[in-house]
Design a protein around this motif. Sequence first.
Motif, PDB file in Angstrom:
ATOM      1  N   GLY A  50       0.984  -1.209  -0.401  1.00 57.90           N
ATOM      2  CA  GLY A  50       0.167   0.385  -0.206  1.00 57.90           C
ATOM      3  C   GLY A  50       0.728   0.735   0.618  1.00 57.90           C
ATOM      4  O   GLY A  50       2.118   1.553  -0.385  1.00 57.90           O
ATOM      5  N   LEU A  51      -0.073   2.423   0.196  1.00 57.47           N
ATOM      6  CA  LEU A  51       0.753   3.683   0.764  1.00 57.47           C
ATOM      7  C   LEU A  51       0.971   4.053   2.060  1.00 57.47           C
ATOM      8  O   LEU A  51       0.308   3.917   2.584  1.00 57.47           O
ATOM      9  N   VAL A  52       2.549   4.564   1.987  1.00 62.29           N
ATOM     10  CA  VAL A  52       2.462   5.315   3.305  1.00 62.29           C
ATOM     11  C   VAL A  52       3.291   6.185   2.944  1.00 62.29           C
ATOM     12  O   VAL A  52       3.985   6.153   2.803  1.00 62.29           O
ATOM     13  N   GLN A  53       3.395   6.504   4.518  1.00 60.21           N
ATOM     14  CA  GLN A  53       4.012   7.945   4.712  1.00 60.21           C
ATOM     15  C   GLN A  53       5.677   7.849   5.125  1.00 60.21           C
ATOM     16  O   GLN A  53       5.551   6.683   6.065  1.00 60.21           O
ATOM     17  N   ALA A  54       6.817   8.111   4.586  1.00 63.42           N
ATOM     18  CA  ALA A  54       8.173   7.801   4.987  1.00 63.42           C
ATOM     19  C   ALA A  54       8.163   7.983   6.785  1.00 63.42           C
ATOM     20  O   ALA A  54       7.288   8.804   6.955  1.00 63.42           O
TER      21      ALA A  54
END
Length: 121
Positions: A10-14
């Motif tokens: 998925g998409l995750v922040q640093a």
Amino acid sequence: QVQLVESGGGLVQAGGSLRLSCAASGTIRRINVVGWYRQAPGKQREVVATITSDGSTHYAVSGKGRFTISRDNAKNTVYLQMNSLRPEDTAVYYCNADITPWGLTISYDFWGQGTQVTVSS
């Protein structure tokens, strides 16, 4: 017939975390070495981590200290816990397993279809 299915991308922040799963299904006698690999756009596929049937692990330098590979033999599933993610971890992550199908004594190499991991800065 043996199949590997990855999930959990998925998409995750640093700085965030993801846990990838690789589930093997089919007529399986034994799952031997399992590895997680990744391939970023324009780059070659590279190993991230591996785990043997007895639980011995190996990590690439890029993930050492941040990633943890584990397996649940009862569920025929291998996990990759990824913490402190960085934008450079963005890639398609693939599961690879050396599996001995039921009724056979030789093993074969199987790949999953991949799961996208995107880390935003």
